[in-house]
Design a protein around this motif. Sequence first.
Motif, PDB file in Angstrom:
ATOM      1  N   GLY A 101       0.427  -1.152  -0.211  1.00 16.15           N
ATOM      2  CA  GLY A 101      -0.007   0.074   0.330  1.00 16.15           C
ATOM      3  C   GLY A 101       0.795   1.106   0.188  1.00 16.15           C
ATOM      4  O   GLY A 101       0.927   2.166  -1.192  1.00 16.15           O
ATOM      5  N   ARG A 102       1.592   1.711   0.968  1.00 12.78           N
ATOM      6  CA  ARG A 102       2.206   3.092   1.150  1.00 12.78           C
ATOM      7  C   ARG A 102       3.083   2.932   0.823  1.00 12.78           C
ATOM      8  O   ARG A 102       3.619   3.897   0.025  1.00 12.78           O
ATOM      9  N   PRO A 103       4.434   2.566   0.332  1.00  7.58           N
ATOM     10  CA  PRO A 103       5.297   2.419  -0.622  1.00  7.58           C
ATOM     11  C   PRO A 103       4.966   2.281  -1.909  1.00  7.58           C
ATOM     12  O   PRO A 103       4.810   2.551  -2.783  1.00  7.58           O
ATOM     13  N   GLY A 104       3.717   1.533  -2.375  1.00  6.54           N
ATOM     14  CA  GLY A 104       3.459   1.334  -3.893  1.00  6.54           C
ATOM     15  C   GLY A 104       2.614   3.060  -3.770  1.00  6.54           C
ATOM     16  O   GLY A 104       2.965   3.379  -5.282  1.00  6.54           O
ATOM     17  N   LEU A 120      -4.082   0.944  -3.854  1.00  6.15           N
ATOM     18  CA  LEU A 120      -3.363   0.267  -4.492  1.00  6.15           C
ATOM     19  C   LEU A 120      -4.228  -1.327  -3.432  1.00  6.15           C
ATOM     20  O   LEU A 120      -3.722  -2.582  -4.607  1.00  6.15           O
ATOM     21  N   LEU A 121      -4.834  -1.705  -3.097  1.00  5.15           N
ATOM     22  CA  LEU A 121      -5.485  -2.200  -2.111  1.00  5.15           C
ATOM     23  C   LEU A 121      -6.189  -2.826  -2.501  1.00  5.15           C
ATOM     24  O   LEU A 121      -6.094  -3.937  -2.701  1.00  5.15           O
ATOM     25  N   ARG A 122      -7.386  -1.837  -2.792  1.00  6.96           N
ATOM     26  CA  ARG A 122      -8.792  -2.145  -3.368  1.00  6.96           C
ATOM     27  C   ARG A 122      -7.960  -3.076  -5.064  1.00  6.96           C
ATOM     28  O   ARG A 122      -8.532  -4.349  -5.457  1.00  6.96           O
ATOM     29  N   GLN A 123      -6.784  -3.039  -6.042  1.00  5.64           N
ATOM     30  CA  GLN A 123      -6.229  -3.808  -7.085  1.00  5.64           C
ATOM     31  C   GLN A 123      -6.091  -4.818  -6.470  1.00  5.64           C
ATOM     32  O   GLN A 123      -6.405  -5.795  -7.402  1.00  5.64           O
ATOM     33  N   ILE A 124      -5.382  -4.967  -5.237  1.00 10.48           N
ATOM     34  CA  ILE A 124      -5.088  -6.122  -5.141  1.00 10.48           C
ATOM     35  C   ILE A 124      -5.737  -7.692  -4.552  1.00 10.48           C
ATOM     36  O   ILE A 124      -5.963  -8.174  -5.472  1.00 10.48           O
ATOM     37  N   LYS A 496       8.096 -13.619   5.030  1.00 11.14           N
ATOM     38  CA  LYS A 496       7.931 -12.250   6.074  1.00 11.14           C
ATOM     39  C   LYS A 496       8.173 -10.902   5.878  1.00 11.14           C
ATOM     40  O   LYS A 496       8.336  -9.716   6.040  1.00 11.14           O
ATOM     41  N   MET A 497       9.078 -11.374   4.332  1.00 13.86           N
ATOM     42  CA  MET A 497       9.638  -9.667   3.562  1.00 13.86           C
ATOM     43  C   MET A 497       8.240  -9.188   3.529  1.00 13.86           C
ATOM     44  O   MET A 497       7.572  -7.894   3.346  1.00 13.86           O
ATOM     45  N   ILE A 498       7.321  -9.486   2.718  1.00 14.13           N
ATOM     46  CA  ILE A 498       6.127  -9.095   2.546  1.00 14.13           C
ATOM     47  C   ILE A 498       5.129  -9.104   3.668  1.00 14.13           C
ATOM     48  O   ILE A 498       4.459  -7.217   3.294  1.00 14.13           O
ATOM     49  N   LYS A 499       5.487  -8.737   5.135  1.00  9.22           N
ATOM     50  CA  LYS A 499       4.765  -8.945   5.944  1.00  9.22           C
ATOM     51  C   LYS A 499       5.246  -7.733   6.996  1.00  9.22           C
ATOM     52  O   LYS A 499       4.439  -6.883   7.092  1.00  9.22           O
ATOM     53  N   ARG A 500       6.595  -7.270   6.911  1.00 14.16           N
ATOM     54  CA  ARG A 500       6.822  -6.185   7.053  1.00 14.16           C
ATOM     55  C   ARG A 500       6.713  -4.613   5.781  1.00 14.16           C
ATOM     56  O   ARG A 500       6.722  -3.807   6.691  1.00 14.16           O
ATOM     57  N   GLN A 501       6.407  -5.496   4.496  1.00 12.32           N
ATOM     58  CA  GLN A 501       6.597  -4.458   4.219  1.00 12.32           C
ATOM     59  C   GLN A 501       4.712  -4.115   4.660  1.00 12.32           C
ATOM     60  O   GLN A 501       4.817  -2.623   4.536  1.00 12.32           O
ATOM     61  N   MET A 502       4.006  -4.648   4.968  1.00 11.30           N
ATOM     62  CA  MET A 502       2.064  -4.736   5.283  1.00 11.30           C
ATOM     63  C   MET A 502       2.099  -4.153   7.440  1.00 11.30           C
ATOM     64  O   MET A 502       1.553  -3.668   6.789  1.00 11.30           O
ATOM     65  N   PHE A 503       3.525  -3.734   7.193  1.00 10.58           N
ATOM     66  CA  PHE A 503       4.264  -3.195   8.298  1.00 10.58           C
ATOM     67  C   PHE A 503       2.857  -4.448   9.529  1.00 10.58           C
ATOM     68  O   PHE A 503       2.402  -3.781   9.806  1.00 10.58           O
TER      69      PHE A 503
END
Length: 519
Positions: A101-104, A120-124, A496-503
């Motif tokens: 979301g935010r980084p995108g 962006l989150l709605r797109q996913i 784990k990386m994806i979870k860190r990106q999503m805070f």
Amino acid sequence: MTAAGLRVDLDVSTCDEAAVCSGCGTSSRRIHSRYRRRLADTAIAGREVVIRLRVRRLFCDNSDCGRRTFAEQLPGLAERYARRTTILQRLLCVVALALGGRPGARMTRHLAASVSRMTLLRQIRALPDPDQATPRVLGVDDFALRRGHHYGTILIDIETRRPVDVLGDRTADTLAAWLRAHPGVEIVCRDRAGAYADGISAGAPNALQVADRWHIWHNLGEAVERVVARRRDCLGATAVAECDVEPVVVRQQQPPMASEVIEPPTGRTDKWAVRTRERYVAVHALLGDGVSIRAVGTQLGLARGTVRRFARAASVEELLVNHGTGRRPSLLEEFKPYLHQRWNEGCTNATQLFREIQELGYRGGSKILLNYLHPFRAISDIPRAVRKPPSARRVVSWIMSEPARLDPDDRQRLDAILTRSAELTALVGHVRAFATMMVELRGRELERWMAAVDAEDLPALHSFVRGLRRDLDAVTAGLTLSWNSGPVEGHVNRIKMIKRQMFGRAKPDLLRKRILLSD
């Protein structure tokens, strides 16, 4: 086309060809009216692009059609009711899956196609799940949704290394239900978890289970550490051997300094020791009454592994070997032998010694060195510093490493320990035999190896062997076949990386989409 500032406007209209009714498929040329659509497109030369498209609305000549009029569609340019072109929509989906979301949203500003994080989150969430066939070789492992509380299960196609599905928990029933709904799995790679073994047996009884070799080796390492911990008295042999090899003649015998005295672990009265003794008594009292290890952990509020460690200890003193819990070793510890040698050689200049140990890797301050050297000035010679005995975990790393790759100094220290203990010598032989069997995929020799271990007085290895026998078919397959859970572990690391990106803010459904769809 008009360009103003950072924006480019394109005025476009459709041609006068026949259009097809979206309701019945009938072609028509009769125009009812015209209207404008506004579409955002990918940037041109760093400028935002807006397409102002003039579209026709036409009459439908089919009397049986429920539509009187229809608007012509441009499937190559944009979807129905869309406000962005197809290529821009695809670009935003890629950014959302890669960054979240935010980084995108921050990235889209640099692409001259700025959108909000919620867009962006709605797109996913709107993306469909990938359509994949049931894999022949399946990989199964768990991952933490909230560590220590909630876990999920990821399923991987081992042959293509692509995720197949994500389950909401890690129970046997959930995995069994998925396997029943997706018949055709022939091989399942897993760790040593009993829940997955039961789920595979229930959902795909004909599938071959393959236990991962890394997890088997890790379980062996835990057993080896318990054996070494019981023979911690032999670990001081390395210090004695070093003193014998390089003796130092001192003209005035002095007792070792307080920082070098290794106090026995018995007699501790700190709060950790008191708590450990209380727990040891409580655990063994409940076990003596016939209470299971799981029930003991529930009653005392302890993890099952902690209860098992207390149950295996022959005495409470085995649990109190780490004297001084919470203390960090001095930054000067590994440089003390060098300082003692240089002092006896006549170098008593603290500034010079400070520069020398800095070149050797010392990262502390000069004050620590001055305080350590201060008592030396009252004596002519100081005794040679005896190296601190290695920790049990360090010795385990030597035992579990290939002998040819060991540092010569570490190999010498390990040999000194083995000369003091026939039990550890036998342990090293069994570990190296197991390593050869595992590397060369000679799983047919497992039964003979377990029989050799049973003949030795090594209770910790006996426990390891009992675990192998409970899962014998899967372990034998893991030590024989080339399949392993490496691709699954790689995807767990990616999660784990994806979870860190999503805070940690996203719900499981969004996490599932990113796991399945992102590259």
